[in-house]
Design a protein around this motif. Structure first.
Motif, mmCIF file in Angstrom:
data_model
loop_
_atom_site.group_PDB
_atom_site.id
_atom_site.type_symbol
_atom_site.label_atom_id
_atom_site.label_comp_id
_atom_site.label_asym_id
_atom_site.label_seq_id
_atom_site.Cartn_x
_atom_site.Cartn_y
_atom_site.Cartn_z
ATOM 1 N N LEU A 1 0.816 -1.216 0.000
ATOM 2 C CA LEU A 1 0.000 0.000 0.000
ATOM 3 C C LEU A 1 0.851 1.267 0.000
ATOM 4 O O LEU A 1 0.483 2.261 -0.635
ATOM 5 C CB LEU A 1 -0.950 -0.013 1.188
ATOM 6 N N SER A 2 1.986 1.233 0.679
ATOM 7 C CA SER A 2 2.844 2.418 0.644
ATOM 8 C C SER A 2 3.471 2.605 -0.742
ATOM 9 O O SER A 2 3.605 3.739 -1.211
ATOM 10 C CB SER A 2 3.919 2.352 1.726
ATOM 11 N N GLY B 1 0.801 4.121 -2.768
ATOM 12 C CA GLY B 1 0.621 5.517 -2.376
ATOM 13 C C GLY B 1 1.676 6.421 -2.985
ATOM 14 O O GLY B 1 1.374 7.503 -3.498
ATOM 15 N N LEU C 1 -3.564 6.166 0.869
ATOM 16 C CA LEU C 1 -2.890 4.864 0.880
ATOM 17 C C LEU C 1 -1.724 4.854 1.868
ATOM 18 O O LEU C 1 -1.494 3.855 2.559
ATOM 19 C CB LEU C 1 -2.417 4.494 -0.527
ATOM 20 N N SER D 1 -1.484 2.472 5.138
ATOM 21 C CA SER D 1 -0.332 1.624 5.465
ATOM 22 C C SER D 1 0.175 1.908 6.872
ATOM 23 O O SER D 1 0.592 0.993 7.590
ATOM 24 C CB SER D 1 0.785 1.807 4.435
ATOM 25 N N VAL E 1 -2.098 -2.311 -4.833
ATOM 26 C CA VAL E 1 -3.342 -1.921 -4.165
ATOM 27 C C VAL E 1 -4.223 -3.139 -3.936
ATOM 28 O O VAL E 1 -4.728 -3.371 -2.833
ATOM 29 C CB VAL E 1 -4.102 -0.854 -4.986
ATOM 30 N N LEU F 1 -4.666 -4.665 -0.102
ATOM 31 C CA LEU F 1 -5.961 -4.705 0.561
ATOM 32 C C LEU F 1 -6.392 -6.134 0.861
ATOM 33 O O LEU F 1 -6.949 -6.415 1.923
ATOM 34 C CB LEU F 1 -7.007 -3.999 -0.305
#
Length: 108
Positions: free
Chosen positions: A7-8, A11, A46, A50, A97, A101
């Protein structure tokens, strides 16, 4: 930590796409002003997600340390990948992503 890392990375990729130069490299066109705002909001959301996943999984003390390590590694990977394979960076962000998730939901 896998979900926080994915997620990072996604982002940072969204924040990267909010810049004219990188958006042009990856998608072949300039972003509209509203698209820039959407990408910035998505990128920060995002990164915040995280952080939340890291803190929930390891507590505030170790969660922040792990999150910092995840941020550094995902940023270095993105910076390394952008000059050589900008399209791969975009594909990996989309996969990140989805898998991030999925890994976060599977944990709980």
């Amino acid at each position: 930590m896998l979900s926080a890392g994915l997620l990072s990375y996604a982002g940072f990729s969204a924040l990267c796409l909010a810049m004219d130069r990188h958006h042009q490299e990856m998608l072949g066109r300039r972003p509209s002003p509203s698209r820039k705002v959407q990408l910035r909001v998505a990128g920060w959301a995002l990164l915040g997600l995280s952080l939340w996943i890291s803190v929930i999984s390891a507590g505030w003390a170790m969660g922040l340390v792990r999150w910092t390590a995840v941020l550094m590694s995902s940023a270095v990977f993105l910076v390394w990948l952008l000059p050589y394979r900008p399209r791969w960076a975009l594909v990996l962000a989309a996969v990140g992503v989805l898998l991030g998730l999925l890994a976060a939901v599977a944990r709980w």
